[in-house]
Design a protein around this motif. Structure first.
Motif, PDB file in Angstrom:
ATOM      1  N   THR A  30       0.829  -1.210   0.000  1.00 22.36           N
ATOM      2  CA  THR A  30       0.000   0.000   0.000  1.00 22.36           C
ATOM      3  C   THR A  30       0.859   1.254   0.000  1.00 22.36           C
ATOM      4  OG1 THR A  30      -1.803  -1.112   1.180  1.00 22.36           O
ATOM      5  CG2 THR A  30      -1.756   1.295   1.269  1.00 22.36           C
ATOM      6  N   ILE A  31       1.878   1.267   0.846  1.00 20.41           N
ATOM      7  CA  ILE A  31       2.760   2.429   0.925  1.00 20.41           C
ATOM      8  C   ILE A  31       3.481   2.647  -0.398  1.00 20.41           C
ATOM      9  CG2 ILE A  31       4.862   3.341   1.981  1.00 20.41           C
ATOM     10  CD1 ILE A  31       4.023   1.986   4.594  1.00 20.41           C
ATOM     11  N   LEU A  32       4.034   1.575  -0.966  1.00 20.41           N
ATOM     12  CA  LEU A  32       4.789   1.714  -2.207  1.00 20.41           C
ATOM     13  C   LEU A  32       3.895   2.173  -3.353  1.00 20.41           C
ATOM     14  CD1 LEU A  32       7.489   1.473  -3.616  1.00 20.41           C
ATOM     15  CD2 LEU A  32       7.018  -0.965  -4.000  1.00 20.41           C
ATOM     16  N   ALA A  33       2.696   1.613  -3.453  1.00 18.92           N
ATOM     17  CA  ALA A  33       1.770   2.010  -4.514  1.00 18.92           C
ATOM     18  C   ALA A  33       1.390   3.478  -4.389  1.00 18.92           C
ATOM     19  CB  ALA A  33       0.522   1.135  -4.463  1.00 18.92           C
ATOM     20  N   THR A  34       1.166   3.932  -3.156  1.00 17.11           N
ATOM     21  CA  THR A  34       0.805   5.330  -2.927  1.00 17.11           C
ATOM     22  C   THR A  34       1.959   6.253  -3.302  1.00 17.11           C
ATOM     23  OG1 THR A  34      -0.669   4.706  -1.107  1.00 17.11           O
ATOM     24  CG2 THR A  34       0.040   7.002  -1.195  1.00 17.11           C
ATOM     25  N   LEU A  35       3.167   5.879  -2.912  1.00 19.23           N
ATOM     26  CA  LEU A  35       4.326   6.712  -3.219  1.00 19.23           C
ATOM     27  C   LEU A  35       4.629   6.723  -4.715  1.00 19.23           C
ATOM     28  CD1 LEU A  35       6.754   5.834  -0.270  1.00 19.23           C
ATOM     29  CD2 LEU A  35       5.328   7.863  -0.554  1.00 19.23           C
ATOM     30  N   ARG A  36       4.399   5.621  -5.405  1.00 21.27           N
ATOM     31  CA  ARG A  36       4.580   5.605  -6.857  1.00 21.27           C
ATOM     32  C   ARG A  36       3.665   6.625  -7.522  1.00 21.27           C
ATOM     33  NH1 ARG A  36       4.171  -0.902  -7.536  1.00 21.27           N
ATOM     34  NH2 ARG A  36       6.392  -1.464  -7.401  1.00 21.27           N
TER      35      ARG A  36
ATOM     36  N   GLY B 246       2.286  12.687   1.875  1.00 22.99           N
ATOM     37  CA  GLY B 246       2.226  14.124   2.116  1.00 22.99           C
ATOM     38  C   GLY B 246       3.606  14.762   2.106  1.00 22.99           C
ATOM     39  N   LEU B 247       4.569  14.107   2.744  1.00 19.11           N
ATOM     40  CA  LEU B 247       5.931  14.631   2.760  1.00 19.11           C
ATOM     41  C   LEU B 247       6.549  14.597   1.363  1.00 19.11           C
ATOM     42  CD1 LEU B 247       7.356  13.066   6.052  1.00 19.11           C
ATOM     43  CD2 LEU B 247       6.542  15.403   5.675  1.00 19.11           C
ATOM     44  N   LEU B 248       6.238  13.555   0.602  1.00 15.20           N
ATOM     45  CA  LEU B 248       6.765  13.458  -0.759  1.00 15.20           C
ATOM     46  C   LEU B 248       6.203  14.576  -1.635  1.00 15.20           C
ATOM     47  CD1 LEU B 248       8.297  12.203  -3.054  1.00 15.20           C
ATOM     48  CD2 LEU B 248       6.555  10.415  -3.215  1.00 15.20           C
ATOM     49  N   GLN B 249       4.927  14.893  -1.479  1.00 15.45           N
ATOM     50  CA  GLN B 249       4.332  15.986  -2.242  1.00 15.45           C
ATOM     51  C   GLN B 249       5.029  17.304  -1.952  1.00 15.45           C
ATOM     52  OE1 GLN B 249       0.156  15.878  -1.204  1.00 15.45           O
ATOM     53  NE2 GLN B 249      -0.378  14.780  -3.060  1.00 15.45           N
ATOM     54  N   ILE B 250       5.257  17.566  -0.680  1.00 13.60           N
ATOM     55  CA  ILE B 250       5.940  18.802  -0.285  1.00 13.60           C
ATOM     56  C   ILE B 250       7.346  18.840  -0.870  1.00 13.60           C
ATOM     57  CG2 ILE B 250       6.899  20.075   1.675  1.00 13.60           C
ATOM     58  CD1 ILE B 250       4.522  19.010   3.331  1.00 13.60           C
ATOM     59  N   ALA B 251       8.064  17.729  -0.744  1.00 16.18           N
ATOM     60  CA  ALA B 251       9.429  17.658  -1.253  1.00 16.18           C
ATOM     61  C   ALA B 251       9.471  17.873  -2.764  1.00 16.18           C
ATOM     62  CB  ALA B 251      10.044  16.305  -0.899  1.00 16.18           C
TER      63      ALA B 251
END
Length: 215
Positions: free
Chosen positions: A67-73, A106-111
């Motif tokens: 789930t985490i990996l799919a979301t981050l992709r 959320g952190l990835l979006q900001i970054a």
């Protein structure tokens, strides 16, 4: 291969006579290079398997890791390889920065938004925000244009919990910084998401990511 065929044809009539054109020394060199590439790919495969195992362990289960990996992709828009997504997710979880798909996304979006504005790759920006938050480093976060008064941040967060700054736990100190970074980036995210032009020119980065994942 087209260039190689052209060069070989000059000497020996094309790739059909490639061996004759190269000679014994050339064939040995060619075979050595092929072996090096094979070894490199095997090494990358082993690293990826090990990273995935650690990722699943830290995530608590294979399902949660998926789930985490799919979301981050999805969030990265194909700009970060699976290996680097798992690496930085592992770092975030081990440093106590974030441990859910929503928080990491959320952190990835900001970054990503801040990184584009400062000419950083999405991979580098994600690494900087995770490391900066995990180490409580205003210097690293400054790379993303995030300027924090750590003393004020801790004091405000402690006040919201009816605590003194000295009474804050390590987890609470990091949470104070995470909350501040998210709050300060809200307007920036809203503007970026409304502007499709910020995603222009991603094709080459996405191609490089796809190639890395393939390897």
């Amino acid at each position: 291969l087209a260039g190689l065929d052209k060069q070989a044809s000059t000497a020996a009539g094309g790739l059909g006579a490639f061996g004759k054109a190269l000679g014994v020394a050339g064939l040995v060199a060619f075979g050595t290079k092929a072996a090096q590439v094979t070894a490199e790919l095997a090494n990358l495969g082993n690293q990826s398997i090990a990273m995935r195992a650690n990722f699943e362990q830290l995530a608590g289960s294979v399902a949660n890791a998926d789930t985490i990996l799919a979301t981050l992709r999805t969030t990265s828009r194909g700009m970060i390889s699976d290996y680097d997504l798992m690496l930085n997710a592992n770092r975030a979880m081990m440093l106590g920065v974030a441990d859910t798909a929503e928080e990491l996304s959320g952190l990835l979006q900001i970054a990503a938004v801040r990184g584009r504005a400062l000419g950083l790759s999405t991979t580098q920006a994600f690494q900087d925000i995770v490391t900066g938050l995990g180490r409580e480093s205003a210097l690293i976060l400054d790379n993303l244009g995030i300027v924090l008064d750590l003393d004020r941040t801790y004091k405000d967060f402690a006040g919201s919990l009816d605590k003194t700054v000295s009474a804050l736990t390590a987890a609470e100190r990091k949470q104070a910084i995470v909350n501040k970074v998210i709050a300060d980036s809200a307007d920036l995210l809203e503007t970026a998401n409304d502007n499709a032009n910020v995603f222009a020119g991603q094709g080459m980065a996405q191609l490089n990511t796809a190639w890395t994942n393939f390897r």
